[in-house]
Motif scaffolding. Structure first.
Motif, PDB file in Angstrom:
ATOM      1  N   UNK B  59       0.878  -1.235   0.106  1.00  0.00           N
ATOM      2  CA  UNK B  59      -0.047  -0.085   0.044  1.00  0.00           C
ATOM      3  C   UNK B  59       0.844   1.330  -0.016  1.00  0.00           C
ATOM      4  N   UNK B  60       0.263   2.421  -0.710  1.00  0.00           N
ATOM      5  CA  UNK B  60       1.074   3.567  -0.490  1.00  0.00           C
ATOM      6  C   UNK B  60       1.333   3.947   1.008  1.00  0.00           C
ATOM      7  N   UNK B  61       2.749   4.206   1.068  1.00  0.00           N
ATOM      8  CA  UNK B  61       3.033   4.665   2.428  1.00  0.00           C
ATOM      9  C   UNK B  61       3.630   3.620   3.309  1.00  0.00           C
ATOM     10  N   UNK B  62       3.819   2.615   2.610  1.00  0.00           N
ATOM     11  CA  UNK B  62       4.522   1.238   3.059  1.00  0.00           C
ATOM     12  C   UNK B  62       5.993   1.671   3.025  1.00  0.00           C
ATOM     13  N   UNK B  63       6.752   1.065   4.100  1.00  0.00           N
ATOM     14  CA  UNK B  63       8.169   1.333   3.996  1.00  0.00           C
ATOM     15  C   UNK B  63       8.720  -0.028   3.704  1.00  0.00           C
ATOM     16  N   UNK B 209       4.961   4.989  -2.780  1.00  0.00           N
ATOM     17  CA  UNK B 209       4.294   6.412  -2.884  1.00  0.00           C
ATOM     18  C   UNK B 209       3.108   6.301  -3.699  1.00  0.00           C
ATOM     19  N   UNK B 210       2.906   5.073  -4.065  1.00  0.00           N
ATOM     20  CA  UNK B 210       1.602   4.493  -4.614  1.00  0.00           C
ATOM     21  C   UNK B 210       1.342   3.180  -4.118  1.00  0.00           C
ATOM     22  N   UNK B 211       0.236   2.603  -4.342  1.00  0.00           N
ATOM     23  CA  UNK B 211       0.206   1.075  -4.206  1.00  0.00           C
ATOM     24  C   UNK B 211       0.951   0.563  -5.333  1.00  0.00           C
ATOM     25  N   UNK B 212       2.050  -0.207  -4.756  1.00  0.00           N
ATOM     26  CA  UNK B 212       2.637  -0.891  -5.979  1.00  0.00           C
ATOM     27  C   UNK B 212       2.797  -2.390  -5.748  1.00  0.00           C
ATOM     28  N   UNK B 213       3.072  -2.961  -6.910  1.00  0.00           N
ATOM     29  CA  UNK B 213       3.575  -4.350  -7.007  1.00  0.00           C
ATOM     30  C   UNK B 213       4.958  -4.497  -7.202  1.00  0.00           C
ATOM     31  N   UNK B 214       5.620  -5.166  -6.205  1.00  0.00           N
ATOM     32  CA  UNK B 214       6.991  -4.936  -6.195  1.00  0.00           C
ATOM     33  C   UNK B 214       7.438  -6.647  -6.573  1.00  0.00           C
ATOM     34  N   UNK B 238       8.629  -5.052   5.508  1.00  0.00           N
ATOM     35  CA  UNK B 238       7.898  -4.014   5.101  1.00  0.00           C
ATOM     36  C   UNK B 238       7.029  -3.654   6.331  1.00  0.00           C
ATOM     37  N   UNK B 239       6.719  -2.320   6.510  1.00  0.00           N
ATOM     38  CA  UNK B 239       5.773  -2.197   7.462  1.00  0.00           C
ATOM     39  C   UNK B 239       5.045  -0.771   7.248  1.00  0.00           C
ATOM     40  N   UNK B 240       4.023  -0.740   7.847  1.00  0.00           N
ATOM     41  CA  UNK B 240       3.024   0.449   7.539  1.00  0.00           C
ATOM     42  C   UNK B 240       3.589   1.849   7.955  1.00  0.00           C
TER      43      UNK B 240
END
Lengths: 234, 274
Positions: B59-63, B209-214, B238-240
Motif C-alpha cells: 500500500x501507499x505509505x509502506x516502507x 508512494x503509490x500502491x505498488x506491485x514489487x 515492510x511496515x505501515x
C-alpha cells in the motif's frame, strides 16, 4: 538550420501494414521505409520498417545534432526486443559506436553497428514523453510533441502497445556521466551528413521517432530531418 | 512416520508445521523477532534465498527495507502501479529526470507517467546499479552452465517472468530493472567498473508512494566477474508508514522531484485515493 520539410514516402509495405502518408504533425507525415528504400523522415515524424537478416539500415543526420530515438524488435516475436541493459552488459560500455551489438532482452543479437561517423550514441536517456517533460521542464510543456507518442502511434500499426516500450537508443545524442553520477543530455557530437550503418542479425522491426524535443540540446533545440536507407544483404 | 496411507501422509505433512528454514517468509510478519518498527506495523517479513525471488503488493505509505545479510545479495527490483501495471518503473526517466545515473538516498523511482512509484529514504550500502539490468537464461547458461529457475544458477529475468506471471503479467511487461547491493560505476569513456558489495549488513529503504506491485529477484549482478554463481540471502521487511508529504525534505529536494510528487498526489486525489 533547415526545418526538414522534405519527404519521400516510398510506396512499400511494412510488416503487412499499409503505407500511409500525408498526415500532419504532431506525428508528422507517416513515412514508411522498405527493403531497398530510402526515406527522408521529417522533423518530429515517426518511421518504421522490417529489416531482413543481413540487410543494412543507414541513418544519416542530414542537418546535424538530431536525436534519433530507436527501438528494435524481433520481427517474428516482438516480445523479444532491444534491451539497453543487455547491450550495456554485452559490450561493457554505455556508449554505442562501430562494433556495438544491439542485444535483446533474452541476450541475443538483434543488430550490429557496422560503421559510425560520430563515435558515441546514447543508451541511457530513453525517450522524451509528455509526462517526463512535465518533470524535466515544467507543466507548460504538456502540449508539446514527444517521442513516446510517436512510438505508441507507430507501434500500434505493428500490434505493439505501451507494454512494449522500453529504454531506447538515442542515435547522435550525447549523454555523459560524471564521476559523481551526474548525467545529462548535452550538445551533440554530430554534424550535417554524418551517418551510421546497422546490420540486421535477424529479421527485425525497427521503430524510429525523429525526436521532436525542443527543450534540450539533443537536437540543438530544433528538430530536423534524417534519412533512412535500407540496403540489401551483402 | 509411516506414509503408506492417506492418514499417515497427512500426519507427516502436518508434522512439518513450525519448521524453520534460513530462507522463508515469517507469517504472520508480526512474529518477526526484531521488527524495525512498532511490532504490529510489520506487514512483510521474509528471507529470500540466494537465487530466489519474491513479490508482494504494498500500500501507499509502506516502507520496504532490503538488507544484504551476508554481503553477496543483489536485489533486482521492478515496480508497477498495483492496479494499473501499464504504469511501471522507467529506469531511463529515473536517471534522466534526476540528472543522476547512480541510485542512493533521496532518489525517486519514477514511473513512465511522470509520477513517483517509490522513494529511496535510506541507504547504508551505496553499491547499486540502474544501467545493467539483470541476468538472462542465455548469459547464465554461458557463464554458469544453466540459468533455468530450478537450476543452481537461476537467471534474474527467468525469476522475474515467474513473479510477473503470478501477478497476471508476461515477459512483455518486464522493462529494464534496478539492482541493489552490487555496484557499477561509469568511467569517463563510458566503460563499466564493477564495484561489488559494501559488505554484510548493507540496507536500503524504499517508501511506496503509490500502491505498488514489487517484484524482487535475488541473483548475482550480471557483470559480477566472479566465475562462481555467488548469491546469498536477502532480508525483506515492510511496515505501515506514511507517504511523503509536502514540506518533507524529500518532497522539496529538487524541482523535478517536487513536480513528480505533485503529479502523483494530483492523480491519486482525482481517484479519491489521497
Amino acid at each position: 538550420m533547415s526545418t526538414g520539410t522534405s519527404t519521400s514516402a516510398t510506396a512499400t509495405t511494412t510488416a503487412g501494414t499499409p503505407t500511409t502518408s500525408g498526415s500532419t504533425p504532431p506525428s508528422g507525415p507517416d513515412t514508411t521505409g522498405g527493403t531497398g528504400g530510402t526515406t527522408v523522415v521529417p522533423a518530429r515524424a515517426a518511421w518504421s520498417s522490417v529489416i531482413r537478416a543481413g540487410e543494412t539500415l543507414t541513418i544519416t543526420d542530414l542537418h546535424g545534432n538530431q536525436a534519433v530515438d530507436f527501438l528494435v524488435y524481433d520481427a517474428h516475436d516482438p516480445s523479444v526486443r532491444y534491451s539497453a541493459p543487455d547491450t550495456i552488459q554485452a559490450q561493457g560500455n554505455i556508449f554505442l559506436t562501430a562494433g556495438s551489438v544491439l542485444m535483446s532482452d533474452e541476450h541475443t543479437p538483434l543488430m550490429t553497428v557496422v560503421s559510425d561517423d560520430v563515435g558515441r550514441h546514447d543508451t541511457v536517456g530513453g525517450a522524451c514523453s509528455k509526462e517526463s517533460n512535465t518533470l524535466r521542464y515544467g507543466h507548460h510543456t504538456w502540449s508539446q510533441h514527444a517521442c513516446v507518442d510517436n512510438f505508441l502511434a507507430r507501434g500500434a500499426r505493428h500490434g505493439l502497445g505501451k507494454r512494449d516500450l522500453v529504454s531506447n537508443i538515442n542515435w547522435y545524442m550525447n549523454v555523459p556521466v560524471e564521476s559523481d553520477g551526474t548525467l545529462g543530455i548535452v550538445d551533440g557530437l554530430s554534424a550535417p551528413g554524418l551517418a551510421l550503418t546497422l546490420r540486421a542479425e535477424r529479421d527485425v522491426l525497427v521503430l524510429v521517432s525523429n525526436c521532436p524535443q525542443i527543450n534540450n540540446p539533443c537536437n540543438g533545440f530544433e528538430p530536423t530531418a534524417v534519412r533512412m536507407s535500407v540496403g540489401t544483404a551483402a | 512416520m509411516a506414509t503408506a496411507t492417506t492418514y499417515g501422509a497427512r500426519d507427516h505433512a502436518r508434522a512439518q508445521e513450525g519448521t524453520r528454514a534460513e530462507a522463508m517468509p515469517v507469517v504472520p510478519a508480526s512474529t518477526w523477532p526484531a521488527p524495525p518498527c512498532e511490532a504490529g506495523h510489520l506487514v512483510w517479513a521474509e528471507t529470500v534465498a540466494g537465487g530466489g525471488y519474491t513479490h508482494r503488493v504494498l500500500a501507499r505509505g509502506t516502507e520496504l527495507r532490503l538488507t544484504d545479510l551476508s554481503g553477496d545479495a543483489c536485489a533486482h527490483l521492478l515496480l508497477y502501479a498495483a492496479d494499473r501495471p501499464w504504469e511501471r518503473l522507467n529506469v531511463a526517466d529515473t536517471v534522466k529526470v534526476q540528472w543522476n545515473a547512480y541510485l542512493g538516498e533521496g532518489q525517486l523511482l519514477l514511473s513512465d507517467q511522470g509520477r513517483v512509484l517509490a522513494s529511496l529514504t535510506a541507504d547504508t550500502s551505496g553499491r547499486h546499479d540502474a544501467l545493467c539490468g539483470t541476468s538472462t537464461l542465455v548469459r547464465n547458461t554461458r557463464r554458469y552452465g544453466d540459468g533455468a529457475p530450478q537450476s543452481a544458477s537461476p537467471a534474474g529475468r527467468e525469476l522475474f517472468k515467474l513473479a510477473a506471471a503470478k501477478n497476471g503479467l508476461g515477459p512483455r511487461d518486464l522493462p529494464p530493472s534496478l539492482s541493489f547491493f552490487q555496484g557499477v560505476s561509469i568511467r569517463d569513456d563510458g566503460s563499466l567498473d564493477f564495484t561489488g558489495s559494501a559488505g554484510p549488513g548493507g540496507s536500503v529503504t524504499l517508501r511506496a508512494e503509490q500502491d505498488v506491485t514489487v517484484l524482487i529477484a535475488n541473483v548475482p549482478h550480471p557483470v559480477d566477474p566472479r566465475p562462481a554463481y555467488t548469491s546469498t540471502a536477502l532480508e525483506v521487511l515492510a511496515w505501515r508508514s506514511a507517504a511523503t508529504k509536502p514540506g518533507d525534505p524529500l518532497w522539496e529536494a529538487t524541482p523535478e522531484g517536487r513536480r513528480a510528487f505533485l503529479n502523483t498526489v494530483e492523480f491519486l486525489a482525482a481517484r479519491g485515493l489521497a
